[in-house]
Scaffold this active site. Structure first.
Site, PDB file in Angstrom:
ATOM      1  N   TRP A 156     -11.392  29.877 -16.779  1.00 32.02           N
ATOM      2  CA  TRP A 156     -12.677  30.431 -17.170  1.00 32.02           C
ATOM      3  C   TRP A 156     -12.899  30.409 -18.679  1.00 32.02           C
ATOM      4  O   TRP A 156     -14.007  30.657 -19.133  1.00 32.02           O
ATOM      5  CB  TRP A 156     -12.818  31.873 -16.641  1.00 32.02           C
ATOM      6  N   ASN A 157     -11.849  30.175 -19.461  1.00 32.32           N
ATOM      7  CA  ASN A 157     -12.068  30.273 -20.921  1.00 32.32           C
ATOM      8  C   ASN A 157     -12.753  29.020 -21.489  1.00 32.32           C
ATOM      9  O   ASN A 157     -13.492  29.112 -22.471  1.00 32.32           O
ATOM     10  CB  ASN A 157     -10.753  30.580 -21.660  1.00 32.32           C
ATOM     11  N   LYS A 180     -11.659  22.811  -8.364  1.00 34.00           N
ATOM     12  CA  LYS A 180     -11.850  24.219  -7.989  1.00 34.00           C
ATOM     13  C   LYS A 180     -11.961  25.008  -9.301  1.00 34.00           C
ATOM     14  O   LYS A 180     -10.969  25.279  -9.968  1.00 34.00           O
ATOM     15  CB  LYS A 180     -10.663  24.708  -7.151  1.00 34.00           C
ATOM     16  N   PRO A 181     -13.208  25.346  -9.703  1.00 35.49           N
ATOM     17  CA  PRO A 181     -13.357  26.089 -10.956  1.00 35.49           C
ATOM     18  C   PRO A 181     -12.961  27.551 -10.777  1.00 35.49           C
ATOM     19  O   PRO A 181     -12.903  28.053  -9.652  1.00 35.49           O
ATOM     20  CB  PRO A 181     -14.859  25.969 -11.243  1.00 35.49           C
ATOM     21  N   GLY A 233      -4.197  27.141 -16.776  1.00 36.25           N
ATOM     22  CA  GLY A 233      -4.289  28.576 -16.541  1.00 36.25           C
ATOM     23  C   GLY A 233      -2.963  29.235 -16.842  1.00 36.25           C
ATOM     24  O   GLY A 233      -2.181  28.738 -17.655  1.00 36.25           O
ATOM     25  N   SER A 234      -2.700  30.313 -16.149  1.00 34.47           N
ATOM     26  CA  SER A 234      -1.502  31.092 -16.493  1.00 34.47           C
ATOM     27  C   SER A 234      -0.233  30.432 -15.933  1.00 34.47           C
ATOM     28  O   SER A 234      -0.270  29.714 -14.929  1.00 34.47           O
ATOM     29  CB  SER A 234      -1.632  32.507 -15.933  1.00 34.47           C
ATOM     30  N   GLU A 255      -1.184  22.735 -17.681  1.00 36.16           N
ATOM     31  CA  GLU A 255      -1.446  23.249 -19.036  1.00 36.16           C
ATOM     32  C   GLU A 255      -1.435  24.755 -18.903  1.00 36.16           C
ATOM     33  O   GLU A 255      -2.411  25.348 -18.441  1.00 36.16           O
ATOM     34  CB  GLU A 255      -2.816  22.783 -19.543  1.00 36.16           C
ATOM     35  N   LEU A 256      -0.322  25.379 -19.300  1.00 42.39           N
ATOM     36  CA  LEU A 256      -0.150  26.803 -19.004  1.00 42.39           C
ATOM     37  C   LEU A 256      -0.287  27.641 -20.277  1.00 42.39           C
ATOM     38  O   LEU A 256      -0.914  27.229 -21.237  1.00 42.39           O
ATOM     39  CB  LEU A 256       1.193  26.995 -18.302  1.00 42.39           C
ATOM     40  N   GLU A 385       1.610  36.322 -24.079  1.00 45.05           N
ATOM     41  CA  GLU A 385       0.383  35.683 -24.554  1.00 45.05           C
ATOM     42  C   GLU A 385      -0.712  36.742 -24.421  1.00 45.05           C
ATOM     43  O   GLU A 385      -1.094  37.121 -23.314  1.00 45.05           O
ATOM     44  CB  GLU A 385       0.060  34.481 -23.682  1.00 45.05           C
TER      45      GLU A 385
HETATM   46  N1  NAD Z   1      -3.039  26.858 -21.271  1.00 45.63           N
HETATM   47  C1  NAD Z   1      -4.333  26.971 -21.124  1.00 45.63           C
HETATM   48  O1  NAD Z   1      -5.040  26.052 -21.478  1.00 45.63           O
HETATM   49  C2  NAD Z   1      -4.935  28.216 -20.527  1.00 45.63           C
HETATM   50  C3  NAD Z   1      -6.297  28.246 -20.346  1.00 45.63           C
HETATM   51  C4  NAD Z   1      -6.864  29.362 -19.746  1.00 45.63           C
HETATM   52  C5  NAD Z   1      -6.087  30.410 -19.332  1.00 45.63           C
HETATM   53  N2  NAD Z   1      -4.763  30.371 -19.544  1.00 45.63           N
HETATM   54  C6  NAD Z   1      -3.910  31.479 -19.088  1.00 45.63           C
HETATM   55  O2  NAD Z   1      -4.632  32.340 -18.228  1.00 45.63           O
HETATM   56  C7  NAD Z   1      -4.246  33.673 -18.465  1.00 45.63           C
HETATM   57  C8  NAD Z   1      -5.410  34.588 -18.373  1.00 45.63           C
HETATM   58  O3  NAD Z   1      -6.206  34.286 -17.284  1.00 45.63           O
HETATM   59  P1  NAD Z   1      -6.185  35.140 -15.955  1.00 45.63           P
HETATM   60  O4  NAD Z   1      -5.799  36.549 -16.237  1.00 45.63           O
HETATM   61  O5  NAD Z   1      -7.459  34.884 -15.258  1.00 45.63           O
HETATM   62  O6  NAD Z   1      -4.954  34.440 -15.274  1.00 45.63           O
HETATM   63  P2  NAD Z   1      -4.698  34.131 -13.743  1.00 45.63           P
HETATM   64  O7  NAD Z   1      -3.381  33.501 -13.683  1.00 45.63           O
HETATM   65  O8  NAD Z   1      -4.914  35.334 -12.921  1.00 45.63           O
HETATM   66  O9  NAD Z   1      -5.823  33.078 -13.345  1.00 45.63           O
HETATM   67  C9  NAD Z   1      -5.974  31.884 -14.025  1.00 45.63           C
HETATM   68  C10 NAD Z   1      -6.883  31.003 -13.211  1.00 45.63           C
HETATM   69  O10 NAD Z   1      -6.213  30.607 -12.057  1.00 45.63           O
HETATM   70  C11 NAD Z   1      -7.017  30.809 -10.900  1.00 45.63           C
HETATM   71  N3  NAD Z   1      -6.130  31.159  -9.835  1.00 45.63           N
HETATM   72  C12 NAD Z   1      -5.613  32.349  -9.530  1.00 45.63           C
HETATM   73  N4  NAD Z   1      -4.838  32.272  -8.456  1.00 45.63           N
HETATM   74  C13 NAD Z   1      -4.859  30.988  -8.069  1.00 45.63           C
HETATM   75  C14 NAD Z   1      -4.244  30.255  -7.054  1.00 45.63           C
HETATM   76  N5  NAD Z   1      -3.437  30.796  -6.150  1.00 45.63           N
HETATM   77  N6  NAD Z   1      -4.503  28.950  -6.964  1.00 45.63           N
HETATM   78  C15 NAD Z   1      -5.294  28.336  -7.838  1.00 45.63           C
HETATM   79  N7  NAD Z   1      -5.912  28.967  -8.833  1.00 45.63           N
HETATM   80  C16 NAD Z   1      -5.684  30.275  -8.951  1.00 45.63           C
HETATM   81  C17 NAD Z   1      -7.978  31.891 -11.256  1.00 45.63           C
HETATM   82  O11 NAD Z   1      -9.176  31.714 -10.506  1.00 45.63           O
HETATM   83  C18 NAD Z   1      -8.181  31.657 -12.733  1.00 45.63           C
HETATM   84  O12 NAD Z   1      -9.199  30.736 -12.910  1.00 45.63           O
HETATM   85  C19 NAD Z   1      -3.707  33.706 -19.881  1.00 45.63           C
HETATM   86  O13 NAD Z   1      -2.594  34.541 -19.944  1.00 45.63           O
HETATM   87  C20 NAD Z   1      -3.375  32.272 -20.188  1.00 45.63           C
HETATM   88  O14 NAD Z   1      -1.988  32.105 -20.126  1.00 45.63           O
HETATM   89  C21 NAD Z   1      -4.172  29.298 -20.123  1.00 45.63           C
HETATM   90  N1  LIG Z   2      -8.506  25.495 -26.525  1.00 47.02           N
HETATM   91  C1  LIG Z   2      -7.810  24.648 -25.627  1.00 47.02           C
HETATM   92  C2  LIG Z   2      -7.884  25.045 -24.200  1.00 47.02           C
HETATM   93  C3  LIG Z   2      -7.005  26.197 -23.888  1.00 47.02           C
HETATM   94  O1  LIG Z   2      -7.369  27.323 -23.695  1.00 47.02           O
HETATM   95  C4  LIG Z   2      -8.287  23.237 -25.860  1.00 47.02           C
HETATM   96  O2  LIG Z   2      -8.865  22.968 -26.883  1.00 47.02           O
HETATM   97  O3  LIG Z   2      -8.062  22.378 -25.065  1.00 47.02           O
END
Ligand code: NAD
Ligand SMILES: N[C@@H](CC=O)C(=O)O
Length: 488
Positions: A156-157, A180-181, A233-234, A255-256, A385
């Protein structure tokens, strides 16, 4: 939502070229994080519908891969041009669902479009090789084949650019895509689907499914027809997807999370360093995998740095991203709770709270930029993080010790170094265990860049030459019994 082109605001999923409601009529409300107003709803697809999206992708694959690279590139270029033509609407959609300031949203549309343009061209260069033969009368070489159906879970970011960075690479390689957004930000993804259709990307080649994340990932990761999974994501969810995908040995690109160190050398001007660190910490309200998570400042300029950082931080304008602000809301109230808990933990363990007045927050999902100093490795702000507008600073004196402290994390995405001492720069660049090191600039990303982390920050690279490799298999061929072929 007020848009120049209202057809960009879609509330149904997009499968096999059709706007699709959930079979059970279920949907999910999507909120504007700045106001908590319901922006709209989005279809919740059922299990069978997710499976049907794979069937649609399977059927579309044969035609898509059979197109010439130039034909695929033409559609990708058309998609890119449509993003640019609808830049303002896409930015408004993004700000409404994600919260980021409109100027940042426009920047993300440009950033997202640049990946489509890049991979449209990169597809033309994804060739194999010929291999000097060790066998008599044989010709050896490699072909590049698309891996097949590629599934993408996006965060979502960055609701638009994280899709195009993955999807454009896969499409250029000849793979059909199922995105899947994040449930919080589906509308940017669905607008991309509308524009993909207008660009002539055939039905079934670019699909956007919406629904319960756990159910969707379980169905897609267990479907043997899906050959590649990419996730941003996470780390927690990344590990889950790896486990789910293990039974059918899928290709994974992850990309975590990150825990970026930002190291300031003794030769830096404290005011300049503070302004740079501020920008690196508060981009996307701190909800950025590249955000400077731990700021290490040389002891000789530490107190001056803190003073200048606090001065600049107080000037940041916080509010609804549609207004002229620097920082928008956090994605939801849980993130605000987390920011409060991180600051409490740090202060409880001895950190100095320098600034951060929460009574000034303009709404429930807002967190005022906060600075804590003298952080130590026991604190959550050091270990986790934080993904919030909390800046955490400590002093360093010994170069080897600060490199060890910076590396003292399971993450390894990005690191920043600020100094003009070229030998020190070299030692930091080599010593920091990160996938990306940025020296004297916070702007490091872009389409030509192999973006990605090491350790628990992920697997694989996105963007650059490496990005398309995630969606290509190497097929070795040995053309034997060819008497006229020499061994070289
Ligand atoms: N590395 C990156 O580019 C990046 C980008 C965005 C977020 N993040 C991470 O996300 C964390 C914060 O986001 P959050 O609290 O929403 O984290 P989260 O792990 O709860 O969710 C992250 C994303 O994953 C999806 N998700 C959740 N469960 C899932 C599953 N079983 N299968 C597939 N998708 C699923 C959610 O819909 C959400 O979009 C941060 O701590 C950061 O580490 C990392
Ligand atoms: N800012 C990053 C995405 C991670 O959150 C990027 O530029 O790709």
């Amino acid at each position: 939502m007020q848009l120049n082109d209202p057809r960009l605001f879609r509330q149904l999923a997009y499968v096999n070229g059709m706007w699709t409601a959930g079979d059970q009529g279920r949907d999910l409300a999507v909120d504007d994080p700045a106001t908590n107003e319901v922006l709209g709803h989005v279809a919740l697809l059922e299990r069978d519908q997710i499976t049907a999206s794979v069937t649609a992708a399977e059927q579309a694959f044969a035609h898509w891969r059979s197109l010439s690279v130039n034909e695929r590139a033409a559609r990708l270029h058309a998609w890119h041009d449509l993003l640019q033509a609808h830049r303002e609407d896409l930015a408004v959609i993004m700000t409404r669902e994600q919260g980021k300031p409109l100027a940042d949203a426009r920047g993300e549309v440009d950033y997202g479009a640049s990946f489509i343009q890049w991979f449209a061209e990169e597809g033309k260069r994804a060739g194999g090789e010929t291999i000097p033969s060790h066998l008599p009368n044989a010709m050896l070489g490699t072909l590049r084949e698309p891996v097949g159906i590629s599934v993408m879970f996006t965060p979502w970011n960055f609701p638009l650019a994280m899709i195009t960075r993955k999807a454009a690479a896969a499409l250029a390689a000849g793979c059909p895509v199922i995105v899947k957004p994040a449930g919080e930000t589906p509308y940017s993804a669905l607008a991309l689907a509308e524009l993909a259709e207008r660009a002539g990307i055939p039905a079934g080649v670019f699909n956007v499914v919406t629904g319960d994340a756990e159910m969707v990932s379980e169905v897609l990761c267990n479907d043997t027809r899906v050959r590649s999974v990419s996730f941003t994501g996470s780390t927690r969810v990344g590990k889950l997807l790896m486990k789910q995908s293990a039974s059918s040995v899928k290709r994974m690109a992850l990309e975590l999370g990150g825990n970026a160190p930002f190291i300031v050398g003794p030769d830096m001007d404290p005011d300049e360093a503070a302004r740079e660190a501020l920008a690196a910490r508060f981009q996307t309200a701190g909800q950025d995998c590249l955000a400077a998570n731990r700021i290490f400042v040389h002891a000789s300029i530490y107190e001056q740095f803190i003073e200048r950082f606090a001065v600049h931080m107080k000037q940041l304008r916080v509010g609804n991203g549609l207004m002229d602000v620097d920082i928008g809301p956090l994605i939801h109230s849980r993130a605000v709770d987390m920011a409060c808990a991180l600051v409490d933990d740090a202060v409880h363990r001895g950190a100095r709270l320098i600034a951060g007045e929460q009574s000034m927050a303009p709404g429930a999902n807002f967190f005022m930029p906060t600075l804590v100093a003298d952080i130590t490795p026991e604190m959550r702000v050091f270990r986790e993080e934080t993904f919030t507008p909390v800046a955490a600073v400590c002093a360093w004196e010994d170069e080897e010790a600060v490199i060890a402290a910076a590396n003292d994390t399971e993450y390894g995405l990005a690191a920043y170094v600020y100094t003009h001492d070229v030998r020190r720069i070299y030692r930091f660049m080599r010593g920091l265990d990160y996938g990306m090191v940025s020296v004297n600039t916070i702007k490091m990303t872009g389409a030509p860049v192999p973006f990605g982390g090491i350790k628990q920050s992920g697997l694989g690279r996105e963007g650059g030459h490496a990005g398309i490799e995630e969606y290509l298999d190497t097929k070795y061929f040995c053309l034997g019994n060819m008497p006229s072929v020499s061994g070289s």
